[in-house]
Enzyme design. Structure first.
Site, PDB file in Angstrom:
ATOM      1  N   CYS A  94       0.829  -1.212   0.000  1.00 31.21           N
ATOM      2  CA  CYS A  94       0.000   0.000   0.000  1.00 31.21           C
ATOM      3  C   CYS A  94       0.864   1.262   0.000  1.00 31.21           C
ATOM      4  O   CYS A  94       1.409   1.636  -1.032  1.00 31.21           O
ATOM      5  CB  CYS A  94      -0.982  -0.025   1.162  1.00 31.21           C
ATOM      6  SG  CYS A  94      -2.281   1.229   1.022  1.00 31.21           S
TER       7      CYS A  94
ATOM      8  N   HIS B 254      -3.512  -5.217   0.063  1.00 33.07           N
ATOM      9  CA  HIS B 254      -3.056  -5.663   1.388  1.00 33.07           C
ATOM     10  C   HIS B 254      -3.031  -7.190   1.492  1.00 33.07           C
ATOM     11  O   HIS B 254      -3.946  -7.814   2.037  1.00 33.07           O
ATOM     12  CB  HIS B 254      -3.958  -5.076   2.480  1.00 33.07           C
ATOM     13  CG  HIS B 254      -3.752  -3.623   2.701  1.00 33.07           C
ATOM     14  ND1 HIS B 254      -2.892  -3.123   3.662  1.00 33.07           N
ATOM     15  CD2 HIS B 254      -4.275  -2.549   2.058  1.00 33.07           C
ATOM     16  CE1 HIS B 254      -2.905  -1.802   3.608  1.00 33.07           C
ATOM     17  NE2 HIS B 254      -3.726  -1.421   2.650  1.00 33.07           N
TER      18      HIS B 254
ATOM     19  N   GLU C 175      -1.345  -8.913   3.501  1.00 36.58           N
ATOM     20  CA  GLU C 175      -1.264  -9.324   4.907  1.00 36.58           C
ATOM     21  C   GLU C 175      -2.644  -9.598   5.499  1.00 36.58           C
ATOM     22  O   GLU C 175      -2.771 -10.237   6.556  1.00 36.58           O
ATOM     23  CB  GLU C 175      -0.523  -8.272   5.744  1.00 36.58           C
ATOM     24  CG  GLU C 175      -1.314  -7.069   6.202  1.00 36.58           C
ATOM     25  CD  GLU C 175      -1.549  -6.024   5.130  1.00 36.58           C
ATOM     26  OE1 GLU C 175      -2.124  -4.966   5.448  1.00 36.58           O
ATOM     27  OE2 GLU C 175      -1.162  -6.240   3.962  1.00 36.58           O
TER      28      GLU C 175
END
Length: 244
Positions: free
Chosen positions: A106, A209, A211
């Site tokens: 990001c 994202h 994660e």
């Protein structure tokens, strides 16, 4: 076990350094040791962090200051973090000088582009009129829009496809891409969603994202695994260059 240095998150209101578990767990699951770095602009401390870590993860966070890409902040630019901008900038340059691999997420893509001479949209919707859902609402563990991976590019090969669905939690984005970056993915509105540094070790950044997504999308886990693999190779093979 290779070590991956994680850029710390900064809470301006609480004057607090913190970290989201997804970044940590993604690195651990990939077989590496995550180390949350101290938030500092000290060249000596950052240099030592760069020396001790085998790779880096540039996390999300505040908007990148427009001063980094030669603009003045407009009313719709979000909160900036001077110390994040300073530390990210210094560490990116150290990592490139030392040919150590890194993954940007990001803000990680945005700061990488700015540091290497590119520019950003201070707000995608206002600057471009895009109707793509770049600032989605919770839950974030789902796709908000599709991204096309450049045919034959590194990400297309890594993911095994040329189209993926990604989450999206940002209002800034890449405007002019640095000539030092090779584009790897685009949103349907033409926004660059991923890029890697040309001719360097594994130095890649994505706008979404992983994660968060990797829990339900195993393909996103490949980004963390690729970072760990590249860090392991660079440790055992000095001067190693990761093929794009």
């Amino acid at each position: 076990m290779v070590t991956i240095g994680l850029m710390p998150l900064w809470d301006e209101a609480r004057k607090s350094v913190w970290m989201l578990p997804g970044y940590i767990q993604g690195v651990i699951k990939a077989g590496a040791l995550p180390i949350v770095l101290p938030l500092t602009s000290s060249m000596a401390v950052i240099s030592e962090c760069a020396r001790r870590c085998d790779g880096f993860l540039f996390t999300g966070g505040q908007d990148v200051s427009p001063s980094l890409y030669g603009q003045k902040a407009r009313d719709y630019c979000g909160e900036n973090s001077v110390i994040r901008d300073e530390m990210d900038s210094i560490l990116i340059n150290y990592a490139l000088e030392q040919h150590k691999p890194f993954l940007g997420i990001c803000r990680g893509l945005q700061i990488l582009n700015a540091v290497l001479g590119g520019t950003l949209h201070q707000d995608i919707k206002i600057d471009t009129g895009s109707t793509i859902e770049h600032m989605m609402k919770k839950p974030y563990e789902r796709g908000a829009h599709k991204v096309s991976l450049v045919k034959g590019g590194y990400l297309a090969r890594l993911m095994g496809t040329e189209t993926i669905s990604v989450n999206s939690i940002h209002h800034q984005g890449v405007d002019a891409l640095s000539p030092r970056l090779e584009p790897l993915a685009y949103a349907e509105d033409g926004l660059c969603e991923a890029a890697m540094v040309r001719g360097e070790n594994f130095a890649l950044a994505v706008q979404w994202h992983p994660e968060i997504l990797y829990v339900n999308d195993s393909a996103q886990m490949r980004l963390f695994q690729a970072l760990t693999d590249a860090a392991s190779l660079s440790v055992h093979m000095p001067g190693f260059s990761y093929s794009a």
